[in-house]
Motif scaffolding. Structure first.
Motif, PDB file in Angstrom:
ATOM      1  N   GLY A 146       0.803  -1.209   0.000  1.00 36.30           N
ATOM      2  CA  GLY A 146       0.000   0.000   0.000  1.00 36.30           C
ATOM      3  C   GLY A 146       0.838   1.261   0.000  1.00 36.30           C
ATOM      4  O   GLY A 146       0.397   2.322  -0.481  1.00 36.30           O
ATOM      5  N   TYR A 147       2.033   1.193   0.543  1.00 34.58           N
ATOM      6  CA  TYR A 147       2.955   2.328   0.477  1.00 34.58           C
ATOM      7  C   TYR A 147       3.540   2.466  -0.927  1.00 34.58           C
ATOM      8  O   TYR A 147       3.658   3.567  -1.474  1.00 34.58           O
ATOM      9  CB  TYR A 147       4.115   2.111   1.459  1.00 34.58           C
ATOM     10  N   ILE A 148       3.938   1.315  -1.506  1.00 32.11           N
ATOM     11  CA  ILE A 148       4.727   1.347  -2.736  1.00 32.11           C
ATOM     12  C   ILE A 148       3.861   1.546  -3.981  1.00 32.11           C
ATOM     13  O   ILE A 148       4.194   2.352  -4.862  1.00 32.11           O
ATOM     14  CB  ILE A 148       5.532   0.033  -2.865  1.00 32.11           C
ATOM     15  N   THR A 149       2.733   0.808  -4.057  1.00 26.71           N
ATOM     16  CA  THR A 149       1.950   0.779  -5.302  1.00 26.71           C
ATOM     17  C   THR A 149       1.480   2.153  -5.762  1.00 26.71           C
ATOM     18  O   THR A 149       1.650   2.505  -6.946  1.00 26.71           O
ATOM     19  CB  THR A 149       0.758  -0.180  -5.139  1.00 26.71           C
ATOM     20  N   ASN A 155      -0.292   9.641   0.418  1.00 30.84           N
ATOM     21  CA  ASN A 155       0.357   8.362   0.681  1.00 30.84           C
ATOM     22  C   ASN A 155       1.078   8.420   2.028  1.00 30.84           C
ATOM     23  O   ASN A 155       1.678   9.432   2.376  1.00 30.84           O
ATOM     24  CB  ASN A 155       1.368   8.050  -0.425  1.00 30.84           C
ATOM     25  N   GLY A 156       0.988   7.369   2.795  1.00 29.05           N
ATOM     26  CA  GLY A 156       1.727   7.308   4.044  1.00 29.05           C
ATOM     27  C   GLY A 156       0.879   7.602   5.261  1.00 29.05           C
ATOM     28  O   GLY A 156      -0.352   7.436   5.257  1.00 29.05           O
ATOM     29  N   LEU A 157       1.525   8.077   6.304  1.00 23.84           N
ATOM     30  CA  LEU A 157       0.856   8.280   7.593  1.00 23.84           C
ATOM     31  C   LEU A 157      -0.242   9.332   7.521  1.00 23.84           C
ATOM     32  O   LEU A 157      -1.219   9.264   8.285  1.00 23.84           O
ATOM     33  CB  LEU A 157       1.889   8.692   8.653  1.00 23.84           C
ATOM     34  N   GLU A 158      -0.119  10.304   6.624  1.00 23.23           N
ATOM     35  CA  GLU A 158      -1.124  11.361   6.533  1.00 23.23           C
ATOM     36  C   GLU A 158      -2.486  10.825   6.089  1.00 23.23           C
ATOM     37  O   GLU A 158      -3.516  11.473   6.282  1.00 23.23           O
ATOM     38  CB  GLU A 158      -0.656  12.444   5.567  1.00 23.23           C
ATOM     39  N   ALA A 159      -2.484   9.613   5.485  1.00 22.04           N
ATOM     40  CA  ALA A 159      -3.755   9.041   5.028  1.00 22.04           C
ATOM     41  C   ALA A 159      -4.677   8.695   6.187  1.00 22.04           C
ATOM     42  O   ALA A 159      -5.905   8.647   6.016  1.00 22.04           O
ATOM     43  CB  ALA A 159      -3.474   7.793   4.189  1.00 22.04           C
ATOM     44  N   PHE A 160      -4.103   8.442   7.366  1.00 16.90           N
ATOM     45  CA  PHE A 160      -4.941   8.084   8.520  1.00 16.90           C
ATOM     46  C   PHE A 160      -5.978   9.168   8.810  1.00 16.90           C
ATOM     47  O   PHE A 160      -7.099   8.876   9.213  1.00 16.90           O
ATOM     48  CB  PHE A 160      -4.068   7.873   9.765  1.00 16.90           C
ATOM     49  N   ALA A 161      -5.597  10.413   8.631  1.00 16.17           N
ATOM     50  CA  ALA A 161      -6.502  11.524   8.945  1.00 16.17           C
ATOM     51  C   ALA A 161      -7.527  11.778   7.848  1.00 16.17           C
ATOM     52  O   ALA A 161      -8.520  12.478   8.073  1.00 16.17           O
ATOM     53  CB  ALA A 161      -5.689  12.799   9.194  1.00 16.17           C
ATOM     54  N   PHE A 165       8.594   4.666  10.363  1.00 18.54           N
ATOM     55  CA  PHE A 165       9.522   5.559  11.055  1.00 18.54           C
ATOM     56  C   PHE A 165      10.077   6.608  10.107  1.00 18.54           C
ATOM     57  O   PHE A 165      10.149   7.797  10.445  1.00 18.54           O
ATOM     58  CB  PHE A 165      10.661   4.744  11.686  1.00 18.54           C
ATOM     59  N   GLN A 166      10.490   6.173   8.919  1.00 26.63           N
ATOM     60  CA  GLN A 166      11.062   7.137   7.983  1.00 26.63           C
ATOM     61  C   GLN A 166      10.016   8.155   7.531  1.00 26.63           C
ATOM     62  O   GLN A 166      10.317   9.342   7.360  1.00 26.63           O
ATOM     63  CB  GLN A 166      11.650   6.410   6.773  1.00 26.63           C
ATOM     64  N   ASP A 167       8.774   7.697   7.345  1.00 23.35           N
ATOM     65  CA  ASP A 167       7.695   8.603   6.983  1.00 23.35           C
ATOM     66  C   ASP A 167       7.455   9.618   8.102  1.00 23.35           C
ATOM     67  O   ASP A 167       7.301  10.823   7.864  1.00 23.35           O
ATOM     68  CB  ASP A 167       6.429   7.798   6.709  1.00 23.35           C
ATOM     69  N   GLY A 168       7.413   9.124   9.344  1.00 24.54           N
ATOM     70  CA  GLY A 168       7.169  10.013  10.465  1.00 24.54           C
ATOM     71  C   GLY A 168       8.255  11.054  10.653  1.00 24.54           C
ATOM     72  O   GLY A 168       7.987  12.193  11.078  1.00 24.54           O
ATOM     73  N   LEU A 169       9.496  10.705  10.307  1.00 23.66           N
ATOM     74  CA  LEU A 169      10.616  11.621  10.520  1.00 23.66           C
ATOM     75  C   LEU A 169      10.861  12.543   9.347  1.00 23.66           C
ATOM     76  O   LEU A 169      11.277  13.700   9.525  1.00 23.66           O
ATOM     77  CB  LEU A 169      11.886  10.821  10.824  1.00 23.66           C
ATOM     78  N   THR A 170      10.630  12.049   8.128  1.00 26.66           N
ATOM     79  CA  THR A 170      10.997  12.832   6.938  1.00 26.66           C
ATOM     80  C   THR A 170       9.803  13.237   6.090  1.00 26.66           C
ATOM     81  O   THR A 170       9.965  14.024   5.154  1.00 26.66           O
ATOM     82  CB  THR A 170      11.966  12.031   6.047  1.00 26.66           C
ATOM     83  N   GLY A 171       8.603  12.674   6.364  1.00 24.66           N
ATOM     84  CA  GLY A 171       7.434  13.022   5.576  1.00 24.66           C
ATOM     85  C   GLY A 171       7.164  12.091   4.422  1.00 24.66           C
ATOM     86  O   GLY A 171       6.198  12.257   3.682  1.00 24.66           O
ATOM     87  N   SER A 172       8.013  11.054   4.252  1.00 29.55           N
ATOM     88  CA  SER A 172       7.835  10.086   3.175  1.00 29.55           C
ATOM     89  C   SER A 172       8.487   8.782   3.590  1.00 29.55           C
ATOM     90  O   SER A 172       9.469   8.774   4.357  1.00 29.55           O
ATOM     91  CB  SER A 172       8.458  10.594   1.872  1.00 29.55           C
ATOM     92  N   ALA A 173       7.950   7.657   3.070  1.00 30.09           N
ATOM     93  CA  ALA A 173       8.509   6.348   3.431  1.00 30.09           C
ATOM     94  C   ALA A 173       9.925   6.184   2.937  1.00 30.09           C
ATOM     95  O   ALA A 173      10.654   5.315   3.404  1.00 30.09           O
ATOM     96  CB  ALA A 173       7.632   5.226   2.864  1.00 30.09           C
ATOM     97  N   TRP A 174      10.322   6.983   1.956  1.00 29.34           N
ATOM     98  CA  TRP A 174      11.712   6.964   1.482  1.00 29.34           C
ATOM     99  C   TRP A 174      12.221   8.404   1.375  1.00 29.34           C
ATOM    100  O   TRP A 174      12.908   8.783   0.434  1.00 29.34           O
ATOM    101  CB  TRP A 174      11.806   6.259   0.127  1.00 29.34           C
TER     102      TRP A 174
END
Length: 472
Positions: A313-316, A340-346, A417-426
């Motif tokens: 779900g992150y990559i596709t 995409n990522g953690l922001e989708a929860f909201a 973790f990377q998303d939470g710290l940098t705003g993106s999974a990569w």
């Protein structure tokens, strides 16, 4: 400035030692005295030799003043206990057995008090244990290679050497008179020169047996070091042989012979793959509880499946783009509106979360709570689209599911973790502007391949003053 003072003091002390007998190395017997006594001896010798040494009082006064200044300055950087430890350990760093690559190795701190007598007692014990272990290890190996001695071990009991098995079983075969002889010989070696005579003479382990010695001091030191090294290896070896013998029936027995192992119940389960094999470092399966194992396997499969879906779900969406249309027509939310990522929860509405939880609950209880575990088929919820009628192919696919699920659990945690710290999974590390380490990543000493390396987190608070103090 502290280190400049220390270097100057060392230079003055070297100059003094070249002209004064107060700093001449003591003979071996005298060097075994405690460190504190050695300090008093050096002071006394300095006083006695002052009349015959061409060292001016001014030089001594200057050295004393510099030493006092260095000691005052050093209090800001280290505790007195740390300095004391550095001094007392020097009493043993040139002893036999101090060998590369570890050098003087005492992680437990047995020698931290600088007690020379205690050191020599432990060295004596180490040598005895090492010698016994070398004999014991050879006693395990030799009969396997050369065979047993001919004749009788005990003519009166009718026991031949060939009747005595190799390994732990031999304990039950040796008669009481044989054990008495062994203990008597060990006692003779121990007290032949008086109890503790080797320690009192300052020669731990010396019982007058000089067959393998040498008149060449360098060769003798080499042999004594070799004895210590071989004895240490033999102590580890004999303990390994005893454990393996006790578990498998032989010092080099096959693991398959250890039929009482609680791990045998699980070593052929799915997920036992090379290179680790059956890997349970925490010992969750040490009790051999099959039901608990199956419950954990069921949980592992569920977490692995959810993690694989989450990772995809992150990559596709990054590769193929978002779905067309609306995620929630009533709320007017398009799929393209969901980041995409953690922001989708909201962004996902409450009704969407309710659907997700409802589907997960259906999968969980569709066959009854814990039905997969009760049936002895952890993770089996009746979904057989990717299965196979070929048993070997099916096993391969099930192993692949476990391996991929384990990888996905690690991957999704890294992405979160990377998303939470940098705003993106990569995301780029440069985007993590709130990191307390950013204050130091451009400092001197930050070099590839490690970069800014602080595994203990000493600079995690971002305190620049503390960082500069440590750097100094």
């Amino acid at each position: 400035e502290l280190f400049s003072l220390i270097r100057l003091c060392r230079f003055l002390l070297m100059a003094l030692s070249s002209s004064s007998p107060a700093f001449v190395a003591l003979p071996v017997a005298q060097a075994a005295a405690p460190v504190l006594q050695a300090r008093h001896t050096a002071v006394a010798a300095t006083g006695q030799a002052s009349s015959s040494v061409t060292t001016s009082a001014g030089a001594l006064t200057t050295a004393g003043a510099i030493l006092a200044l260095a000691s005052v300055s050093s209090r800001r950087f280290c505790k007195e206990a740390g300095g004391k430890r550095a001094v007392v350990v020097r009493a043993f760093e040139n002893e036999l057995g101090v060998q590369a690559p570890l050098g003087f190795w005492d992680p437990v701190g047995y020698t931290a008090d600088g007690d020379v007598e205690a050191f020599q007692r432990r060295r004596s014990v180490e040598l005895k244990h090492g010698r016994i272990s070398m004999l014991a290890a050879m006693g395990y190996i030799t009969p396997e290679l050369t065979g047993k001695l001919p004749g009788y071990l005990s003519p009166s009991a009718g026991i031949k050497f060939a009747d005595v098995p190799n390994g732990l079983e031999a304990f039950a075969k040796v008669p009481a008179a044989g054990w008495a002889q062994i203990v008597a010989y060990m006692s003779f070696c121990e007290v032949s020169r008086g109890p503790g005579a080797d320690i009192k003479a300052g020669r731990p382990g010396d019982f007058g047996f000089y067959v393998l010695t040498s008149s060449d001091p360098a060769e003798k030191t080499k042999k004594l070091n070799a004895e210590l090294a071989n004895g240490r290896l033999a102590m580890m070896a004999i303990m390994g042989m005893l454990f393996q013998d006790g578990l498998t029936g032989s010092a080099w027995g096959d693991w398959a012979n250890y039929t009482d192992s609680p791990l045998r119940a699980f070593e052929n389960e799915l997920g036992v793959q090379a290179p680790l094999g059956f890997w349970d470092p925490v010992g969750y399966t040490a009790d051999g509880d099959v039901e608990a194992f199956q419950r954990r396997r069921s949980v592992e499969l569920k977490h692995g499946r959810i993690s694989m879906l989450a990772a995809m779900g992150y990559i596709t969406p990054e590769l193929t783009g978002k779905l067309p249309g609306y995620l929630s027509p009533s709320a007017g939310i398009k799929f393209a509106d969901v980041p995409n990522g953690l922001e989708a929860f909201a962004k996902v509405p409450a009704a969407g979360w309710a659907q997700i939880v409802a589907y997960m609950s259906f999968c969980e209880v569709s066959r009854g709570p814990g039905a997969d575990i009760k049936a002895g088929r952890p993770g089996d919820f009746g979904f057989y689209v990717l299965t196979s009628s070929d048993p070997a192919e099916k096993t391969k696919k099930l192993n692949a599911e476990l391996a991929n699920g384990r990888l996905a659990m690690m991957a999704i945690m890294g992405m979160l973790f990377q998303d939470g710290l940098t705003g993106s999974a990569w995301g780029d590390w440069a985007n993590y502007t709130d990191s307390p380490l950013r204050a130091f990543e451009g400092e001197l000493g930050v070099q590839p391949p490690v970069g800014f390396w602080d595994p203990l987190g000493l600079s995690a608070d971002g305190d620049v003053a503390f960082f500069k103090r440590r750097r100094e």
